[in-house]
Design a protein around this motif. Structure first.
Motif, PDB file in Angstrom:
ATOM      1  N   ASP A  98      -8.970   8.682  15.396  1.00  0.00           N
ATOM      2  CA  ASP A  98      -8.898   7.351  14.813  1.00  0.00           C
ATOM      3  C   ASP A  98      -8.411   7.394  13.366  1.00  0.00           C
ATOM      4  OD1 ASP A  98      -9.765   6.237  17.161  1.00  0.00           O
ATOM      5  OD2 ASP A  98     -11.877   6.144  16.541  1.00  0.00           O
ATOM      6  N   SER A  99      -8.944   8.349  12.586  1.00  0.00           N
ATOM      7  CA  SER A  99      -8.548   8.409  11.177  1.00  0.00           C
ATOM      8  C   SER A  99      -7.097   8.839  11.024  1.00  0.00           C
ATOM      9  CB  SER A  99      -9.464   9.368  10.404  1.00  0.00           C
ATOM     10  OG  SER A  99      -9.366  10.680  10.911  1.00  0.00           O
ATOM     11  N   VAL A 100      -6.646   9.784  11.861  1.00  0.00           N
ATOM     12  CA  VAL A 100      -5.243  10.208  11.791  1.00  0.00           C
ATOM     13  C   VAL A 100      -4.326   9.048  12.147  1.00  0.00           C
ATOM     14  CG1 VAL A 100      -3.494  11.708  12.824  1.00  0.00           C
ATOM     15  CG2 VAL A 100      -5.730  12.633  12.211  1.00  0.00           C
ATOM     16  N   THR A 101      -4.670   8.331  13.205  1.00  0.00           N
ATOM     17  CA  THR A 101      -3.858   7.172  13.606  1.00  0.00           C
ATOM     18  C   THR A 101      -3.849   6.114  12.512  1.00  0.00           C
ATOM     19  OG1 THR A 101      -4.394   7.583  15.927  1.00  0.00           O
ATOM     20  CG2 THR A 101      -3.578   5.397  15.359  1.00  0.00           C
ATOM     21  N   ARG A 102      -5.003   5.896  11.885  1.00  0.00           N
ATOM     22  CA  ARG A 102      -5.086   4.896  10.824  1.00  0.00           C
ATOM     23  C   ARG A 102      -4.224   5.289   9.621  1.00  0.00           C
ATOM     24  NH1 ARG A 102      -9.979   5.509   9.670  1.00  0.00           N
ATOM     25  NH2 ARG A 102      -9.879   6.249   7.518  1.00  0.00           N
ATOM     26  N   PHE A 103      -4.268   6.581   9.258  1.00  0.00           N
ATOM     27  CA  PHE A 103      -3.435   7.053   8.155  1.00  0.00           C
ATOM     28  C   PHE A 103      -1.955   6.849   8.467  1.00  0.00           C
ATOM     29  CE2 PHE A 103      -6.537  10.413   6.261  1.00  0.00           C
ATOM     30  CZ  PHE A 103      -7.425   9.386   5.963  1.00  0.00           C
ATOM     31  N   GLN A 104      -1.556   7.204   9.679  1.00  0.00           N
ATOM     32  CA  GLN A 104      -0.152   7.081  10.058  1.00  0.00           C
ATOM     33  C   GLN A 104       0.298   5.608  10.036  1.00  0.00           C
ATOM     34  OE1 GLN A 104      -0.358   9.195  13.827  1.00  0.00           O
ATOM     35  NE2 GLN A 104       0.867  10.857  12.975  1.00  0.00           N
ATOM     36  N   ARG A 105      -0.558   4.737  10.568  1.00  0.00           N
ATOM     37  CA  ARG A 105      -0.201   3.324  10.603  1.00  0.00           C
ATOM     38  C   ARG A 105      -0.031   2.783   9.177  1.00  0.00           C
ATOM     39  NH1 ARG A 105      -4.590   1.353  12.607  1.00  0.00           N
ATOM     40  NH2 ARG A 105      -4.080   1.900  14.746  1.00  0.00           N
ATOM     41  N   TYR A 106      -0.919   3.211   8.288  1.00  0.00           N
ATOM     42  CA  TYR A 106      -0.858   2.742   6.907  1.00  0.00           C
ATOM     43  C   TYR A 106       0.401   3.258   6.208  1.00  0.00           C
ATOM     44  CZ  TYR A 106      -2.131   2.294   1.962  1.00  0.00           C
ATOM     45  OH  TYR A 106      -2.132   2.005   0.625  1.00  0.00           O
ATOM     46  N   MET A 107       0.710   4.539   6.400  1.00  0.00           N
ATOM     47  CA  MET A 107       1.866   5.119   5.723  1.00  0.00           C
ATOM     48  C   MET A 107       3.183   4.574   6.283  1.00  0.00           C
ATOM     49  SD  MET A 107       0.947   6.956   3.274  1.00  0.00           S
ATOM     50  CE  MET A 107      -0.693   7.380   2.678  1.00  0.00           C
ATOM     51  N   ASN A 108       3.210   4.239   7.538  1.00  0.00           N
ATOM     52  CA  ASN A 108       4.445   3.748   8.157  1.00  0.00           C
ATOM     53  C   ASN A 108       4.685   2.255   7.910  1.00  0.00           C
ATOM     54  OD1 ASN A 108       5.679   6.008   9.455  1.00  0.00           O
ATOM     55  ND2 ASN A 108       3.957   6.037  10.884  1.00  0.00           N
ATOM     56  N   ASP A 109       3.673   1.567   7.421  1.00  0.00           N
ATOM     57  CA  ASP A 109       3.801   0.118   7.254  1.00  0.00           C
ATOM     58  C   ASP A 109       4.643  -0.218   6.031  1.00  0.00           C
ATOM     59  OD1 ASP A 109       3.056  -2.715   7.612  1.00  0.00           O
ATOM     60  OD2 ASP A 109       2.008  -2.371   5.707  1.00  0.00           O
ATOM     61  N   ASN A 110       5.665  -1.028   6.216  1.00  0.00           N
ATOM     62  CA  ASN A 110       6.469  -1.477   5.078  1.00  0.00           C
ATOM     63  C   ASN A 110       6.358  -2.986   4.875  1.00  0.00           C
ATOM     64  OD1 ASN A 110       7.911  -2.418   7.237  1.00  0.00           O
ATOM     65  ND2 ASN A 110       9.823  -1.355   6.741  1.00  0.00           N
ATOM     66  N   THR A 111       5.340  -3.583   5.491  1.00  0.00           N
ATOM     67  CA  THR A 111       5.136  -5.023   5.353  1.00  0.00           C
ATOM     68  C   THR A 111       4.048  -5.341   4.341  1.00  0.00           C
ATOM     69  OG1 THR A 111       3.457  -5.137   7.100  1.00  0.00           O
ATOM     70  CG2 THR A 111       5.781  -5.300   7.770  1.00  0.00           C
ATOM     71  N   GLY A 112       3.191  -4.356   4.068  1.00  0.00           N
ATOM     72  CA  GLY A 112       2.054  -4.609   3.191  1.00  0.00           C
ATOM     73  C   GLY A 112       0.878  -5.229   3.900  1.00  0.00           C
ATOM     74  N   ASP A 113       0.988  -5.393   5.214  1.00  0.00           N
ATOM     75  CA  ASP A 113      -0.091  -6.038   5.967  1.00  0.00           C
ATOM     76  C   ASP A 113      -1.223  -5.068   6.309  1.00  0.00           C
ATOM     77  OD1 ASP A 113       1.314  -8.408   5.902  1.00  0.00           O
ATOM     78  OD2 ASP A 113       2.302  -8.050   7.843  1.00  0.00           O
ATOM     79  N   VAL A 114      -0.896  -3.767   6.416  1.00  0.00           N
ATOM     80  CA  VAL A 114      -1.904  -2.771   6.795  1.00  0.00           C
ATOM     81  C   VAL A 114      -2.618  -2.295   5.534  1.00  0.00           C
ATOM     82  CG1 VAL A 114      -2.325  -0.551   7.883  1.00  0.00           C
ATOM     83  CG2 VAL A 114      -0.529  -2.068   8.769  1.00  0.00           C
ATOM     84  N   ILE A 115      -3.925  -2.423   5.521  1.00  0.00           N
ATOM     85  CA  ILE A 115      -4.732  -2.043   4.369  1.00  0.00           C
ATOM     86  C   ILE A 115      -5.569  -0.822   4.727  1.00  0.00           C
ATOM     87  CG2 ILE A 115      -6.462  -2.801   2.700  1.00  0.00           C
ATOM     88  CD1 ILE A 115      -3.829  -4.329   2.574  1.00  0.00           C
TER      89      ILE A 115
END
Length: 1070
Positions: free
Chosen positions: A645-662
């Motif tokens: 879960d934490s790895v997926t969360r880190f990846q989602r955050y780093m890949n986000d270019n919308t600023g929506d993922v916190i």
């Protein structure tokens, strides 16, 4: 080598240098080689230019707000843990009126039934505490109730910083939560641990241990489980007493027979132990045990008087002066026989009278403050006389007390018929004071110590528990300093601002807990050496105006003055520090509810600079690793393992270019820096396409000041790997704007040596100052680097000439001796100083003032580190000895423009150079500045007995603390889990790799290098798997594309899944 000088400026290398023959032949080509061959490997364009094109935002640091934030964070942690302690204390006290519950013994818990918990780094039982019984305790002692267990569980769930909770009773029963298994059942007696003794007897003590070492102590006690003589048993008991003590106590040890023996110190420590008591610091306790108590031999007669005279000498020399804490004065006297003072010509009665008279006379000089405890071992001691000594009663000997000097406090006599119980009986001397002393109702914070369960440096917060007016025991909770001080430890705002914590309490006034010049708690693996804050903040303005006000409880307003900064020059052990002044404002404030003081030192004009995340539009991604300073909660990051879960969360955050993922785990600016540095992939790929040198580059690195680390190819490192503290990074920061060469190191662990070339990444500021944002580097094959040097300068290959390159600390980067094979032995090339391998040159450089000896103080190990600086930065002069007709070697040494390195060319004019320099790195041999000597260590000026460095602002600076850097995960066969279930992220078959041999020769320089076109040099990995605390990893294969017409050849390397993988062409599975 006598070269004519033409005073035109050089137009070839764009440097302000004299155009002489030597410059054109030796310097210009080398500088061109560095610029044109190596720099493009890590940056085809200047990375600083790219950074200056990005949008940054700078916020001025607000001193008052920042120090308040640090203070409040610490206060909240303290309040939470103190409240947990109070709740536990109340529950334990209430349990004496509630039904008892029998909990399991720790030694009988089954490890397989326990659950591993990263926070405690142990397998534990969440549901129950466990019990440990002292060997000579009361197994029928009072147990606790279910109400105590309920409070323990609640505390553990509410307080993340809380580690262990426990209650140790006076009867010897230790209740410990959460439960964890122990191998032995009776190897721990909490009543003799420093945290227990300090809480039960809070007043500091001066203690002298007086041991009989006469010949009668040779008697054996074969029935005792400790096996040995009375002397062995006495030593063990004395060691136990020493280990009950706290640094606020002072202690001395005397062995007596027909004379007295005291610790004499050695060339590493001090002789103060022989004439005064020593603070009971871990450093002193370890010395007294290993270098004195364990070395005592037994022989001779039994002379009491000389022993007591020396004991009183030590106590008198260590009496508190005005303004210091008053101390209990104690003598522990151990013997197995009657006195023999004066020999056979003196009657036994007269002997005893003389001994009592000596005690009465000497104690009267100390206002009768000394309490004596006597211990008679075996069947022979004169019980009555030893009791009279303890009570200081000379009535039967016609010796009267001097009551005008003060009231005498009688001590106790203990007859020890079972020698095996001596350790317990002698170490319990503190019971006498615990019943006479009013215990504090306020929590007692222990001196930090290494936790026995592997949790690192910790402090115990403890309270005495009383019932019906009697001391029943001590309740305590453990907090690691990592948790408690994390906000200050990982404070990183601005370029030259920092924070620190010290104690202001009367028992530990000035003791430093955290400072950038002291090892961080997480890095300390041995017993810590705590120093006074004056040893680190040496300016008189701080001492008199800031420290004095805060310590005395007065308001301390911010104060601005010029203070010194001490920064590493590279390798902290070898290269020392650089010191400069900065205008600074000091903000200090006491932490309510504790004796801690938090200070912020704010460099005037310092600011926090971050990328504006809203203006980053690039979608390029790469694999990165994050340092602890990149996280809002570094301790949480270090302790808890990543899961899916934490790895997926880190990846989602780093890949986000919308600023929506916190994601609250990361500090502001980290994601923006990951995106901004992704351009490095293009630079590295582009340099691979243009230059045919990738076979000779092992690794490329990019590290930013805020903790983003890129490494290519990937390598398995501990997630706590401190990239910003590596030698190459610190060396680059010390040489801002220069190409920085580092001495060779073993890059693979298999005698494959590389040279790191680095350069800072800077950001231009309105003040025209360059702000360091990070640094980039690459590890170049040492053989190839030397090949380029020889190719560029054929003269270096001639029989009578040789060439070398050294850095600005005098360490050799390349030298001909590095490439001389002597049988199967590989020459030593790591950290070789010019003094060691070119002593003639080193001596001449010292003589001319081009090589300067410097020193700093390693506070943790009480050593001076002696290092060198090369002062030859001008391009208008060289160092040489061309006018020395007696030299065996003629040389010229010139600074390589735009770098931290120097090029030397040597001509041999005689058969053998017999010159040499002293190179005993562990102990300096020469103290003279002009004498040639390799970097080395020598004992520092330290008052061991009073635990104090006496420094002024003009003395040698503190060394920057070192840390354990290159720690990789090891593959333990016992923890490999079902590897067939672990997917390979990208299929790469190392068996399909192709090899080719390339022969490159130049004059006498020849070598054969095996290169894999499928892997980086010498590296090809099959499937890797690892389980570490239930963490699974798969293989990530990085892929670079080298275009040759329509062909594409892949080169691969490996890293971990937890190193964030955000490249679309580098997919991975979990």
């Amino acid at each position: 080598m006598g070269l004519d000088i033409d005073y035109r400026l050089c137009q070839v290398c764009d440097m302000m240098a004299v155009e002489d023959e030597y410059h054109f032949i030796m310097i210009c080509p080398l500088y061109e080689m560095l610029r044109k061959r190596f720099i493009p490997i890590w940056a085809y364009t200047n990375p600083s230019d790219y950074f200056n094109e990005l949008d940054f935002k700078s916020d001025n640091l607000m001193g008052a707000e920042t120090v308040a934030k640090l203070k409040n964070a610490l206060a909240n942690k303290i309040d939470g843990n103190v409240q947990a302690l109070m709740d536990l204390s109340n529950a334990v006290e209430a349990s004496f009126q509630e039904p008892e519950v029998s909990f399991p013994e720790c030694c009988k818990l089954n490890d397989d039934d326990l659950e591993y918990y990263p926070r405690l780094r142990k397998k534990i039982d969440f549901e129950n505490p466990c019990l440990r019984y002292a060997k000579y305790g009361d197994r029928g002692g009072r147990m606790l109730s279910d109400g105590v267990l309920s409070v323990m569980k609640t505390n553990f769930e509410k307080n993340r910083e809380l580690k262990w909770q426990y209650f140790g009773s006076e009867e010897g029963v230790f209740t410990f939560y959460p439960g964890t298994s122990r191998a032995l059942c009776d190897d721990y007696d909490h009543r003799f641990r420093p945290w227990y003794v300090e809480t039960a007897t809070p007043e500091p003590k001066n203690v002298v241990i007086v041991m009989d070492a006469s010949g009668s102590m040779q008697r054996a006690f074969p029935h005792c489980e400790q096996q040995g003589t009375l002397m062995h048993i006495a030593k063990s008991a004395s060691i136990d007493v020493l280990r009950t003590m706290n640094p606020i106590d002072k202690v001395g040890v005397i062995a007596f027979s027909d004379g007295v023996r005291v610790p004499s110190g050695d060339d590493e420590t001090s002789d103060c132990y022989g004439y005064q008591l020593a603070s009971a610091t871990p450093l002193n306790i370890n010395y007294l045990i290993s270098d004195f108590v364990n070395t005592i031999s037994d022989n001779g007669d039994t002379h009491y008087i000389t022993a007591f005279e020396k004991a009183f000498d030590l106590l008198e020399a260590s009496q508190p002066v005005e303004g210091e804490l008053q101390r209990d004065q104690v003598i522990l006297f151990l013997t197995d026989g009657e006195p023999t003072d004066g020999g056979e010509s003196v009657s036994l009665l007269e002997k005893k009278r003389n001994i009592i008279h000596t005690i009465v006379r000497r104690n009267a000089k100390m206002n009768n403050e000394v309490v004596i405890f006597t211990f008679g071992l075996g069947e022979d001691p004169d019980h009555q006389f030893l009791r009279h000594i303890a009570e200081q009663d000379g009535t039967v000997y016609n010796v009267q007390r001097n009551n005008t000097a003060g009231e005498v406090t009688p001590g106790h006599y203990k007859h020890v018929s079972d020698a095996c119980k001596l350790r317990t009986i002698m170490a319990s001397y503190y019971d006498f004071f615990s019943h006479r002393t009013q215990q504090s109702d306020s929590p007692v914070f222990s001196v930090p110590y290494q936790g026995a369960t592997g949790t690192g440096l910790m402090t115990t917060v403890a309270l005495p528990v009383k019932y019906d007016g009697q001391l029943k025991g001590v309740v305590g909770v453990d907090i690691t300093l990592d948790d408690l001080l994390s906000d200050v430890t990982f404070f990183k705002e601005g370029d030259l601002s920092y924070a620190f914590i010290y104690e202001s309490g009367t028992k530990a006034e000035g003791r430093t807990l955290m400072h950038p010049l002291a090892p961080a708690p997480i890095r300390i693996q041995d017993d810590p050496v705590f120093v006074h804050i004056w040893s680190l903040e040496r300016d008189n303005i701080f001492r008199s105006n800031i420290y004095g006000n805060v310590t005395s409880g007065h308001d301390s307003s911010p104060l601005t003055f010029h203070s010194k900064r001490t920064m590493s020059r590279g390798n902290w052990v070898k290269e020392g520090v650089r010191v400069f002044e900065v205008e600074s404002t000091y903000f200090c404030d006491a932490v309510v509810g504790s004796e801690y003081v938090v200070c912020l030192v704010l460099a005037v004009g310092d600011s926090q600079t971050d990328l504006d995340s809203e203006k980053i539009t690039t979608t390029e991604k790469s694999t990165v690793q994050f340092g602890t300073i990149a996280f809002n909660d570094p301790i949480k990051f270090m302790i808890f393992d990543e899961d899916d879960d934490s790895v997926t969360r880190f990846q989602r955050y780093m890949n986000d270019n919308t600023g929506d993922v916190i994601d609250d785990d990361f500090k502001e600016g980290i994601r923006s820096m990951v995106w901004a540095t992704s351009k490095v992939d293009d630079l590295w790929k582009e340099s691979d396409d243009v230059f045919s040198m990738k076979e000779y580059v092992y690794y490329r690195h990019l590290v930013t000041e805020n903790g983003v680390y890129r490494r290519y190819p990937g390598m398995m490192l501990k997630k706590t790997f401190p990239a910003t503290q590596t030698s190459w990074y610190q060396r680059a920061k010390s040489n801002v704007g220069r190409i920085t060469l580092s001495p060779p190191f073993d890059v693979t662990g298999n005698k494959k040596f590389a040279i790191t070339m680095s350069h800072t990444i800077t950001l231009s500021q309105p003040s025209n100052q360059e702000k360091i944002m990070g640094a980039m580097s690459m590890d170049v094959d040492m053989d190839y680097f030397y090949y380029i040097l020889n190719t560029t300068y054929p003269q270096c290959n001639e029989e009578s000439y040789s060439c070398f390159i050294m850095d600005n600390s005098g360490y050799l980067v390349v030298h001909p001796d590095f490439f001389v094979n002597s049988g199967k032995n590989t020459p030593d090339v790591v950290d070789i100083h010019v003094s060691e391998i070119e002593p003639t040159i080193a001596k001449d450089l010292l003589r001319q003032g081009f090589l300067i000896k410097q020193e700093c103080v390693d506070l943790q190990y009480v050593k001076y580190l002696h290092f060198h600086e090369v002062h030859l930065q001008t391009h208008l002069s060289d160092a040489d000895n061309l006018d020395d007709d007696n030299a065996c070697k003629l040389y010229e040494l010139t600074h390589i423009p735009g770098s931290n390195a120097f090029l030397g060319i040597v001509k041999k004019v005689c058969h053998e150079d017999i010159s040499c320099c002293s190179c005993f790195t562990s102990r300096c041999q020469n103290n003279c500045q002009s004498q040639c000597e390799c970097p080395c260590r020598s004992p520092a000026d330290y008052d061991y007995c009073n635990d104090f460095y006496e420094f002024t602002s003009d003395d040698a600076p503190s060394c920057t603390p070192g840390c354990h850097l290159f720690e990789s995960y090891s593959f333990d066969e016992d923890i490999v889990l079902e590897h067939e279930r672990l997917p390979v992220c990208v299929q790469v078959d190392c068996a399909l790799k192709t090899q080719r041999q390339r022969k490159e020769s130049n004059n006498n320089f020849k070598r054969v290098k095996t290169i894999s076109s499928y892997t980086y040099p010498g590296i090809c990995w099959d499937r890797w798997w690892l389980s570490c605390n239930r963490r699974l990893y798969c293989v990530i294969r990085h892929t670079n594309i080298e275009k040759t017409g329509s062909e594409k050849t892949k080169t691969s390397a490996t890293t971990l899944i937890r190193s964030i993988n955000t490249s679309g062409s580098r997919k991975s599975e979990r």
